[in-house]
Structure formats: C-alpha cells, structure tokens
Write a protein that holds these residues in place. Sequence first.
Motif, short mmCIF file in Angstrom:
data_model
loop_
_atom_site.label_atom_id
_atom_site.label_comp_id
_atom_site.label_asym_id
_atom_site.label_seq_id
_atom_site.Cartn_x
_atom_site.Cartn_y
_atom_site.Cartn_z
N ILE A 1 0.85 -1.18 0.00
CA ILE A 1 0.00 0.00 0.00
C ILE A 1 0.90 1.24 0.00
CG2 ILE A 1 -1.76 1.33 1.24
CD1 ILE A 1 -2.79 -1.30 0.11
N GLY A 2 0.60 2.19 -0.87
CA GLY A 2 1.41 3.39 -0.92
C GLY A 2 0.87 4.39 -1.91
N SER A 3 1.73 5.32 -2.29
CA SER A 3 1.37 6.34 -3.27
C SER A 3 2.39 6.30 -4.39
CB SER A 3 1.34 7.73 -2.64
OG SER A 3 2.65 8.12 -2.23
N CYS A 4 2.01 6.84 -5.54
CA CYS A 4 2.95 6.87 -6.64
C CYS A 4 2.91 8.23 -7.31
CB CYS A 4 2.64 5.77 -7.64
SG CYS A 4 1.06 5.97 -8.49
N SER A 5 4.02 8.58 -7.93
CA SER A 5 4.10 9.82 -8.68
C SER A 5 4.59 9.49 -10.08
CB SER A 5 5.06 10.80 -8.01
OG SER A 5 5.32 11.90 -8.86
N ALA A 6 3.72 9.68 -11.06
CA ALA A 6 4.11 9.42 -12.44
C ALA A 6 5.15 10.42 -12.90
CB ALA A 6 2.88 9.48 -13.33
N ARG A 7 5.11 11.65 -12.31
CA ARG A 7 6.08 12.66 -12.71
C ARG A 7 7.48 12.36 -12.16
NH1 ARG A 7 1.17 15.43 -12.16
NH2 ARG A 7 1.39 15.39 -9.89
N LEU A 8 7.55 11.86 -10.93
CA LEU A 8 8.84 11.51 -10.33
C LEU A 8 9.28 10.10 -10.69
CD1 LEU A 8 8.45 12.95 -6.71
CD2 LEU A 8 9.61 14.00 -8.65
N ARG A 9 8.32 9.30 -11.18
CA ARG A 9 8.57 7.87 -11.45
C ARG A 9 9.00 7.17 -10.17
NH1 ARG A 9 6.08 6.87 -15.97
NH2 ARG A 9 7.50 5.18 -16.61
#
Length: 754
Positions: free
Chosen positions: A650-658
């Motif tokens: 479980i977590g978060s993701c950032s497509a901009r930071l990859r």
Amino acid sequence: MASEQQMNAHAETFLRAALGHPQCAGGSTDLVSEQVVSLTIALEVEMSQSAVAAGESQTGVRRLERVEVILSEGYPWIAPFFFLRKDFPRNLHHLSSATVHAAPMPCLVDGDVNEFFTSYPLLESGILAMINQMCLWLARAARGSLSNAVHGWEAILRNDARHDIICDAEMIRKRVGTKPGWFVLESRFYRFGTFTESIRSRVESFVFVGNKLNTLSPTLENRKNLPFDATTSTEPVKGHTVTVVLYPGTDSVLDKVLPDTVSTIRELRERAVDLGCAAPFNAFLTRLENRLQGYCHPSPITIGVLFCVKRPHVLMDRSSDLELIPYVFDLILEQGRMSLFAPVRAKDVAAARQIDDVSAALLHRVSGAQTIPPVSLIGCGSVGSKIAFHLARSGVTITSVTDNKYIRPHNLARHALLERFSIPKAQVLVEELERLDQRPSAIVRDVASDLADPRSVSAFVPEGTGLVINTTASLVVRERLSAIPVGDVSARLTEVVLFGRGKCAVVLIEGAGRSPNLVDLLAWLTAHLTDDERDLMFDPQHGLTQVQIGDGCGSLTMPMTDARLSAMAAMATEEIMRVASAPEDGGQVAIGVIGNDGLSTAWRRMSVEPFIQIPVQGGDWTLRLSNDVDRRIREETARFPAVETGGLLIGSCSARLRTVSIVDIINAPPDSERTPSLFVLGTQGLKAAVKARHVASGESLFDIGTWHSHLAEQGPSALDLKTAVEIAAERSPPAILLIRTPNGYHAVMGERRA
C-alpha cells in the motif's frame, strides 16, 4: 484624585510596614497633600566592621542612611519612589541620571519597578519588598559591588530619560578608531513638545541614527547637502538632523563611574574632558557653528551626541567593552543670534537612552529563539507570510521569498500584509521584511514550472540557504522539490500545510539526502493518522470551497479565521525551528489538531527513518520503502522461515517523479497458499480490505502491488516475471512485485504490451 485623608492613610500604612523591617531604624511623615506624600525612613546599612567604626564605607555610604520616599497620586497602583540624600556619592552604578541639584534615585529592581511592586497582592508585602531591595542596594554600594567583571560592566542607567537615540550600536562601534576622533551620521528626529519648551522640561524626543556619514562641510554653499530641516507647524516636530559620535580611542580605558549630572552645554564640554574627548567635541562644535552660520529655522532641531568609551571589561549582556553614552540638545536657530548657543534654551542638554535599532541580532536576542540556518520561503500566501514574519522577528535570515501571485483585496482576510494593490506578494513581503533587517530576494516566478530547469534552482534557493520552507500546499511543487538532487541543493526541504479549515496543521521535514523526501513523508503520515486527524484531512466538509470575491469572481479557498491560521502557523514555525536547531538524519513529521472545545491544541511529532530505495526491474521507476514496512515484512518472513509468504503493498505513486512510496501493507488473506517454492496470494476479504484502506486514506493510498519472500538469495523467478507481465496487462503501471530475499529486496514491473 485622592483626598488628603486618603493620602495620609497611605502614609501611615507605609510607615507602619516600614518600621517592621529589621533594618529600618525610624521614619517620619514630612508632607501630605492631595497629590503627594513625602516620607523619610532611616535604614541601617550592612557594612564591614571597619566601615561601621568609621561611620561610613570607603565608597561614601553611611552606616545610617536617610532615604526619602515619595508616594505620588497614583499610589498604590504604582510603586513608591526612593531618593537618596543630595550629597550621596554619584560615582556608583545603578543610579539614575539627575542634575547636581536633584536627589539621586537608585535602581532597585531589574525590570519595571511598578510591576515588581504591584506583583504583591498585599500592600504591606510590596512595601517590605521595596525596602528590602533598598537595603540590598545600599549594602552593595557600601561594598563597592554594584558591578563586577563576572556580570559585566553596567552601562550608565538611563531608564528615566525622556529621550531616545536609536542606532545600530555595532555599526558605530566598528567605526571607532584607536586614537581620539569623531564622525557624524545623518539622522532623523521626532520632538514632542512646544517650540518654546526646553529639552530638559517635558519634551520627549527620538533620534533615529542612519548609516550615512556627513562631513558637515564648513560652508553653506551647497544647500542640498545641509542635513538639517524640520516641520514648522505640526507636533511632533520632525525632520533631518545629525548625531555625532565622539571617542577617546580604543587605546584609552575608562574605569571610573562619573556622576551623571550633565544638564548644560558647558557641563557637556566638561564631561567630554572627563571622557578624553575634549578635542573631538570642540572640533565638532566649531564645525557645527561654521556650518550653520547664517542659517535660521523656526523649529528646534534635536542633535544626538554619543560618547563611545572603552571600559575595563565587557558590558553587561553585551559582547563589547565599548559603552555608548548618549545625550541630546536642541539647535535654536534664531535670527540675529550671536552664536549657536547664545539662546538660553540652546544651552540645555538632556541625558538620553541608547536604544538598539531593529536588527536581526536584536530580534534574535529579544526573542530568545534557537539559532537556525538561513531560510528560503516558497509561497507568500497567508501561511507563508505569517511564517516569514515569525522567522524574521526571531532574527532568522531569510534569503529569498517566492510567489508569482498578486495581492488581492480578499487576501487581507488572513494575509500578514496589509497592501491591497495588485502587486506581487513576494515583492510586498520583501519590502515589509526589510523593516526587520532582512534583505531577501523577491522571486516572482512560477516555481512549479521553473524548477524543471536545473539552472533555475539557485534563484529559488540562493547560496548560503540552509532550509527551504514550502507553504504552497501544491502537489506539483512538493514533487518538484523532492526531485532536486542533493548535489544541486544541500539545504533541507520542509513543508507546512493546513487542513480541515485550519483545525489541522502538518509539518514535514525531510531526512538527510532527501530520504525520506516530502512526498514520502506525506504518504507516510497518511498511513499513520488518527481518526480525528483523518477526518480533518480528508472529509470534504472541511476542505476547499468557492468564496465569491466579486461579481462573477470566486476564489477556491479554505475558509478559516485569521486567528486560527495565525495560531497554527506560529506553532508550525516553532516546530521547524526546533528541528532545524538540532537536525537529525531521519525525517520529521508533526501534526497539530485543534480540539472540539476550540481552545486546546494537541500536537504529536514522529520521526521517520530513511526510506530504502530499490530500482524497479522492467521500468524506469524507483520503489521507496519505508523503514517500518521493511520491519513488518521482515517480521512476517521470520514467522514463516520454511515457506514463502507475502502480502499486499500500500502506498502512493508519482508518475512525474517515477517513484512509488510504500508506507503500509495488508497481510495475506487466510486462503493464501505458502510452500517452500511458491506463494499464492488469497482473495478472501482482500478486495474489501483494499477499498477500506483506500477510503481511509482519503483516496490517496493505493494497492501498488504485492510482495513475497524467497528462501534463497535469488532474484525474480521466471514465474515472477510472467506474473509481472500478466499484472501489467490488467492494470496501469506501476504494478510492483517486491521480492524479499534473506539479504535484501528485488522489485520487478511487467512491461505493458499493446
């Protein structure tokens, strides 16, 4: 106004209490009227046996000192006044300035004497406390211990002076030479009182000393350089003047306390002789006379005088041994005068107080704040502007402020600035901060887009910055900052953001090496919220709303009072300063919540250890694993040492930071299969658990993928790679398979095919 009967009752009460003091040998009432009571008390002074035998100490203090006590009209709401005999030695510390014709007044307490006296609820207790202070003062005066090298040399006491010279004392001290000399600084003055009143009467004045030198050229040929002018029809009189600084040179040390009795120009000349400044002072007066010859002005113009003398040891509560001794006098520039000091009022001189001008050093000293590195502020909105002023008033250096928005009238509901015109917030904030001895640069640029260019980073974070505070509450800005390589910006990144309409404040402070970074920290906090915190951060009723600010114009904002925002911003600033004064390697998170009573605020702070960074095979992503998730995975693996086990990430993701930040796991459902060579994640209750976790996080945490263990030290198996491809075909990336081996981690992502 009190009656004479009431004043007589005050006199009787005072004498009755005074005679109860063991060192009070007697007392009498000398005068009673509706305005004042005059009393005399005789105090036995503690002194050495030899002094007792001689009848007085070597410093001139008598065995029995008679002290005059004045109860004024405001008594007992204000303290009584204590005066010594007129011939009492005046070359002692802790004595207020006075003419030779007036009785000297001792300084009995450190601070406001009225606050000291009125802090006692019983009048008799206050009286005894004041007499006790008087006896202590006399005993120290008799021993010659009113000042000593350990506590520092005490500057001449000027608490009762009616005039202030406000200056940058350190700047002046740095300009003092080793030999006798003088220099003149252009100044501004404000004079309260009538034109005809002497500066020694009820007049009050303020002289603000600048940093610009003026040579007082001997003629009036160049009128533009004349540093003297004043208003002629308003009170206070205000205008331009000069302050002269006179010094005997730092090679000369003065170890005497001189009686502070100067009241005329003649006596000021004599004092200049005593201080070793006779030649410089005479040169100044001659230059002043020549400069103003033929120049007339209807208003008095106040001149500042600062003698700068070296003492035998460092001044009390200072870092220098150079004492500034201030005086003021008026220029009376009448027509037809024979000389500059011919008019009667021009002969008068008054003692003044030297007050430190606003400086970062002064504000830091007065606030008692921790010392922290210079700060760069990103975001000059309501929260950012409040934090900027809190920092500046604590003497913290602010290197830059960044915001590309403009001040609008509705901003005044909560903004620290009071400007209503459409000018950049950063620019206005810089102008206001300059009044607090700050010189930050104003960056009126879009930080969210401009930080994409590595060459722009130095503009937002100038050289020498040790701390960056982001107050924009922008996800894009948070990500931009988190992406900055440590090699480009070594300053520590922090963030302050309010939730729940100001009832919740969050402080994020990244760890060393950007681990954890700001994105990691907010995801981590989201996974560790209490129920109350979760409601304030994610419940829509506490979030943003559209507020009309004009016909057809609205502002998406979070309604809250200025008082609430200010309170939370202040505590957030305190937390940042606390951490920055003693930084740790890990990250820090603090969250504060206003209680349901609207008064109490509960804060809790948490340390977040560095995240483990794992490159993801099969994609240009990086998995960032929180330390507590790593601990839980290792504990789960230890529970099943002979078989593979696993769970959900479980977590978060950032497509901009990859990047993927893993901050929680969901344990394997009961129908999962575990064998020495294979782990199959069950499905029983899993979908409901994932949904519940997603909703509880304000829909900010997601099912990122799965993890499982390998018993041997090996990377992804063929089955793992095949599974990764299958998952990638079913859902958008990132879909991570994390493998725990005995010595570390491997992460894999399937390549999504068209």
